[in-house]
Each structure stands twice: as structure tokens, then as C-alpha cells.
Enzyme design. Structure first.
Site, PDB file in Angstrom:
ATOM      1  N   HIS A 233       1.742   0.132  -3.676  1.00 12.55           N
ATOM      2  CA  HIS A 233       1.072   0.851  -4.703  1.00 12.55           C
ATOM      3  C   HIS A 233      -0.220   0.880  -4.328  1.00 12.55           C
ATOM      4  O   HIS A 233      -1.085   0.691  -4.959  1.00 12.55           O
ATOM      5  CB  HIS A 233       1.339   0.565  -6.050  1.00 12.55           C
TER       6      HIS A 233
ATOM      7  N   GLY B  63      -1.436   9.255 -13.654  1.00 12.71           N
ATOM      8  CA  GLY B  63      -0.258   8.775 -14.818  1.00 12.71           C
ATOM      9  C   GLY B  63      -1.033   7.859 -15.897  1.00 12.71           C
ATOM     10  O   GLY B  63      -1.866   7.050 -15.771  1.00 12.71           O
TER      11      GLY B  63
ATOM     12  N   ASP C 259       5.991   4.178  -2.180  1.00 14.67           N
ATOM     13  CA  ASP C 259       4.547   3.569  -2.479  1.00 14.67           C
ATOM     14  C   ASP C 259       4.570   2.822  -3.766  1.00 14.67           C
ATOM     15  O   ASP C 259       3.864   1.925  -4.263  1.00 14.67           O
ATOM     16  CB  ASP C 259       3.643   4.441  -2.580  1.00 14.67           C
TER      17      ASP C 259
ATOM     18  N   GLY D  55      -1.601   4.101  -2.996  1.00 16.76           N
ATOM     19  CA  GLY D  55      -2.037   5.624  -2.991  1.00 16.76           C
ATOM     20  C   GLY D  55      -3.395   5.794  -3.338  1.00 16.76           C
ATOM     21  O   GLY D  55      -3.949   6.621  -2.953  1.00 16.76           O
TER      22      GLY D  55
END
Length: 312
Positions: A275, A72, A251, A277
Site C-alpha cells: 500500500h 478513499g 498494492d 501508492g
């Protein structure tokens, strides 16, 4: 004068970086490693937050490439308008797919099979047996069918799901079957036992999983978010999980980091990971490979990979 490259990975960990640049390591420390005005290629520090990521950009008057190490780019994209025209923003496609897809499967299986309850039982020395849902014979809907969504489906194949449906911004055909447009999402939600969010956070997807979205999910369905916290309306999700109608495995959250005392921490049927991942043992080798390949292209004045936006 030699142009500068700022890297979030120590330059001495690379083999054969292109000649002609002065390489500097910066991972978000208060002091800059060199004059930002001389930087032409900026590798953004990983997982340091928006304030750190964009801090040197106003002074990077010569920068030509901003390379994130995240899939992202929402932390950096708003700052692109302040850069000179032509600056390219590149994401980390190819770095996080495997790790994020692994975590998505972990969250699905842990939630369905009741692993958090078993862990609490172990802590309390209690034998909490019983029947739990399986992933086999379940219908899964992947919302955001890019490289991460595709990697999630690759890992679903051995689990004998009854159906995997795919949704992206626009319709297309993938090697595994049709990808439905976002407009068809309301009709697909009631059919899914598990809904996995892998979409980027944009103006169109912010709050996508809001009250209307969640209300269309079937009773007992599981929402898995490995995208961005802002894709889910937290208050709308809390309203659903508090009744026990839906469950969630997250997550990412909104807000993030999730502060102490927030109701999501103890909401029934909610599993939260912080978070994680992307940050795994797979990250550094793939991040180094991406940065090296991009710098080779940049030095040779060849088109860069993963360009997602251009200033101006």
C-alpha cells in the site's frame, strides 16, 4: 472562545494559515492534543487506519469539516452518521493521482517484464534471460475512471498500447474517448490484456473483482489493484492465479496488512507492494497545499473542494 483546528501536519510547516483558529497537531497519538469538543475542522491522520481516524469523532460535537488525506474515504464514512447534520466529509482529490498512477505503471511494467524473477535471479546469482511480454500493443482496461484512472491513462500514452478502455459507474465522454458504464464491464473484460482497478471502495464495488469478473478475463491477463483490497475477492483471485491462468499485481490486499503465512505472499504470478501508492515525496507538498486551501475557504465561509458526503 477560539475554535480549534486539528491537523495531521505540523502547523509550523505552513505559511500563512488563516487567523482566528487555534491549530493543533495530531497524527494519531494516544493522547489528544486538545479538547475534541472545540474542534471545528478535523484533518484526519494519514494512513493510520480506521480505528485511529474515527476515535476522536464521537467527542467532536462542534466539528463542521472532516478532511481526509486519502482519496478513499471508506475508513471514515461509516462514522459520518454519528455526527451532527451538515458536517462535510472531504477527500484528498489532487494529492495522490500522480504517485498512484506512477505505481500502477510500475506494477504493470514490473509484472509484464518479469522484474521480480530477475531480482530473485540476482539474489541467487543466476542469469535468467528470455522473452517477456511487453506493454506495447497490449489492450488495457481501467475500471474506475476518476482522477486516478485518468492519471493512469495519461501515463500509458507513451507506451503504444493497442487500446485503452475506460469504465466508470455511468457512461460519459472523456477528453480521451468514451467512458463505458459498469454494466458493460462483462463484455469488456475478455478483450483486455491488463485490467487496472482504480475504483473507490463502496457497497457497489466491494468484491467487484470476484469469481465471475475474473473468469471473464482472458487467459494470461494481468490484474492490477491500486484501489482498495476489498474491491477484489481474495479467494477467487487465489483460485485463478494458482492455476497460472491469471497474474496479479497488488498494492492493496484483503486482509490488509497481509499477515504472515497468507497464501497470497507466495501465490504464483503475484507481485505485492505494501500500500505505497500514495506515500511518496509528492505527498507532503500536495497535502499541505490542499489543507491550506481548504482552511482558507473554511475561514472565509466559502464552499469547500472535494466534498464527497454530508452528515444527516
Amino acid at each position: 472562545m477560539t475554535a480549534d483546528v486539528w491537523l495531521p501536519v505540523r502547523p509550523d510547516l505552513f505559511d500563512g494559515l488563516p487567523d482566528g483558529f487555534a491549530y493543533h497537531f495530531w497524527d494519531g497519538e494516544p493522547d489528544f492534543p486538545a479538547d475534541p469538543a472545540r474542534c471545528v475542522f478535523y484533518g484526519v491522520p494519514y494512513m493510520k487506519g480506521s480505528a485511529v481516524s474515527v476515535r476522536p469523532l464521537p467527542e467532536m460535537t462542534a466539528v463542521r469539516v472532516v478532511q481526509t488525506l486519502t482519496a478513499g474515504i471508506d475508513d471514515v464514512l461509516p462514522a459520518l452518521s454519528g455526527l451532527r447534520p451538515g458536517v462535510q466529509l472531504c477527500n484528498a482529490r489532487g494529492v495522490h493521482e500522480a504517485s498512484t498512477a506512477e505505481l500502477a505503471l510500475t506494477l504493470i511494467l514490473a509484472s509484464l517484464r518479469g522484474i521480480p524473477d530477475f531480482v530473485r535471479g540476482q539474489d541467487a546469482e543466476e542469469w535468467r534471460s528470455g522473452f517477456r511480454p511487453a506493454l506495447a500493443d497490449r489492450s488495457v482496461l481501467i475500471v474506475g475512471y476518476g482522477s486516478i484512472g485518468s492519471a493512469v491513462e495519461d501515463r500509458l500514452v507513451p507506451f503504444e498500447c493497442a487500446r485503452v478502455a475506460r469504465v466508470a459507474r455511468s457512461a460519459r465522454t472523456s477528453p480521451r474517448g468514451p467512458v463505458h458504464p459498469l454494466a458493460e464491464l462483462p463484455a469488456l473484460l475478455p478483450q483486455a490484456d491488463v485490467v487496472v482497478l482504480t475504483t473507490p471502495l463502496t457497497d457497489d464495488t466491494r468484491g467487484l473483482a470476484g469469481a465471475a469478473f475474473l473468469s471473464r478475463m482472458k487467459d494470461g491477463a494481468l490484474l492490477v489493484n491500486v484501489a482498495r483490497g476489498g474491491v477484489v475477492d481474495t479467494e477467487a483471485l487465489l483460485a485463478e492465479v494458482r492455476t497460472g491462468r491469471l497474474r496479479a499485481a497488488l498494492d492493496v490486499t484483503d486482509p490488509e496488512p497481509l499477515p504472515g503465512g497468507h497464501p497470497l505472499w507466495h501465490a504464483p504470478g503475484v507481485l505485492i507492494t505494501p500500500h505505497v501508492g500514495g506515500p511518496t515525496s509528492a505527498f507532503l507538498p500536495r497535502a499541505k497545499r490542499l489543507l491550506h486551501e481548504q482552511l482558507v475557504r473554511f475561514a472565509a465561509d466559502e464552499p469547500l473542494a472535494n466534498v464527497v458526503a454530508t452528515a444527516g
